[in-house]
Design a protein around this motif. Sequence first.
Motif, short mmCIF file in Angstrom:
data_model
loop_
_atom_site.label_atom_id
_atom_site.label_comp_id
_atom_site.label_asym_id
_atom_site.label_seq_id
_atom_site.Cartn_x
_atom_site.Cartn_y
_atom_site.Cartn_z
N UNK A 1 -58.09 10.12 -65.08
CA UNK A 1 -58.26 11.61 -65.06
C UNK A 1 -58.69 12.32 -66.54
N UNK A 2 -59.05 13.04 -67.00
CA UNK A 2 -59.42 14.18 -67.60
C UNK A 2 -60.25 15.48 -68.00
N UNK A 3 -59.59 16.21 -67.90
CA UNK A 3 -59.61 17.63 -67.99
C UNK A 3 -59.73 18.12 -68.74
N UNK A 4 -60.71 19.22 -69.15
CA UNK A 4 -61.18 19.89 -70.67
C UNK A 4 -61.05 20.78 -69.98
N UNK A 5 -60.99 21.83 -70.60
CA UNK A 5 -60.48 23.67 -70.34
C UNK A 5 -61.03 24.38 -71.66
N UNK A 6 -62.22 25.62 -70.86
CA UNK A 6 -62.26 26.40 -72.33
C UNK A 6 -61.71 27.56 -72.09
N UNK B 1 -57.98 31.00 -65.80
CA UNK B 1 -57.48 30.77 -66.45
C UNK B 1 -57.06 29.42 -67.06
N UNK B 2 -57.28 29.07 -68.20
CA UNK B 2 -56.56 28.30 -69.25
C UNK B 2 -55.78 27.29 -68.71
N UNK B 3 -54.33 28.63 -69.53
CA UNK B 3 -53.31 28.80 -69.09
C UNK B 3 -52.58 27.84 -67.42
N UNK B 4 -52.99 28.97 -66.99
CA UNK B 4 -52.35 28.44 -65.12
C UNK B 4 -53.08 27.59 -65.22
N UNK B 5 -54.24 26.54 -65.36
CA UNK B 5 -55.13 25.75 -65.02
C UNK B 5 -54.28 24.08 -65.53
N UNK B 6 -53.95 24.58 -67.14
CA UNK B 6 -53.28 23.88 -67.78
C UNK B 6 -52.00 23.01 -66.41
N UNK B 7 -51.85 24.32 -66.42
CA UNK B 7 -50.43 23.74 -65.82
C UNK B 7 -50.36 23.33 -64.55
N UNK B 8 -51.42 23.74 -63.26
CA UNK B 8 -51.57 23.22 -62.19
C UNK B 8 -52.10 21.77 -62.17
N UNK B 9 -53.46 21.54 -63.28
CA UNK B 9 -53.67 20.05 -63.72
C UNK B 9 -52.88 18.77 -63.90
N UNK B 10 -51.85 19.78 -64.91
CA UNK B 10 -50.59 18.44 -65.21
C UNK B 10 -50.63 17.91 -63.99
N UNK B 11 -50.14 18.59 -63.11
CA UNK B 11 -49.91 17.83 -62.11
C UNK B 11 -50.69 16.25 -61.15
N UNK B 12 -52.00 16.05 -61.98
CA UNK B 12 -52.88 14.55 -61.61
C UNK B 12 -51.67 13.80 -62.20
N UNK B 13 -51.46 12.95 -60.82
CA UNK B 13 -50.51 11.18 -61.82
C UNK B 13 -50.52 10.79 -63.32
N UNK B 14 -52.26 10.76 -63.04
CA UNK B 14 -53.23 9.71 -63.55
C UNK B 14 -53.92 10.64 -64.84
N UNK B 15 -52.84 11.97 -65.21
CA UNK B 15 -54.65 13.00 -65.98
C UNK B 15 -54.11 13.30 -66.97
N UNK B 16 -54.90 13.73 -68.18
CA UNK B 16 -54.74 14.56 -69.41
C UNK B 16 -55.49 15.65 -69.45
N UNK B 17 -54.89 16.40 -69.52
CA UNK B 17 -55.82 17.71 -70.06
C UNK B 17 -55.68 18.27 -71.26
N UNK B 18 -56.74 19.10 -71.91
CA UNK B 18 -56.92 19.61 -73.26
C UNK B 18 -57.76 21.21 -72.75
#
Length: 284
Positions: free
Chosen positions: A227-232, A239-256
């Motif tokens: 997965x790839x998650x791109x946040x504005x 809330x981009x900061x909180x969203x990034x922290x939760x999205x970091x739980x994706x086992x195969x994810x990259x979050x920006x």
Amino acid sequence: MHTGHFTDTAARDHFRALYDDAVARLGPTSGRDITTTHGVVRVLTCDGPPGIPFVLVPGAGSPGVSWAPNVPALRGRATVHLVDPLGGPGASTQDVPLRSVGDQVRWLRGVLDALGPCHLVGTSMGGRLAFEVARRSPAGIRTLTLLDPALTFTRIPAGTVAASLGALPGAPTWLRRRFVARLGGGADVADDPVARLIEAGLSGYASAVPLPPLPTARDVAAVGVRSLVLLGGRSTMLDAGRARARAALLPRGTVEVWPDATHALPGEFPERVAERLSSLVAAS
């Protein structure tokens, strides 16, 4: 529960005129109707080089052609399928009420089964639906990309919830345009053909899509697709900061987090989004 519908003939005709014009601007495009559990879904296909195609799911109140700014860059890499979601304005026809997020997963799963293996991309509430399909029924989904997904990693801010009154049919034009502009960082709706199409859908279409719950941490950790998650960074939908922290739980994810992007991230940075998608596909 009712099915989605235009509020009257004039609203339908106005929207369809803008829709047809937007489709004509896409370049060579074909349309396909796919029968699903809850209605017939229109998919617009923009042919590209051989390979696994991209399937793009738009946000609430938007048809597939709202991805128009992204099509040129993406179709140079692979075929692009644009989905008109059931329960929202577009060329799809909803026949059965959508009572839960599970119902939404079922119709989109039917579309993916008909199209074959894909790289699934969703934005806003389309990202929320793409996330749920990847979590519950990931067959054939080679990669998952979520572009500023709504109600996926954080709740929608209270100010945006209040402003969404402008998205209801019958809302004053000034209030509706203020809401659309809020999502796009203050851009003038009159200057953007995609924003005008979305505004026409909001003003003339009574949507019938249930609001899904916020996924739990366990739900996020259960998504096994790369997965790839791109946040504005300037998004008003999360809330981009909180969203990034939760999205970091994706086992195969990259979050920006893209600091200069708003909730309209896909249309603001189409070339950059295409480059990141290409990198994701290459790594899968």
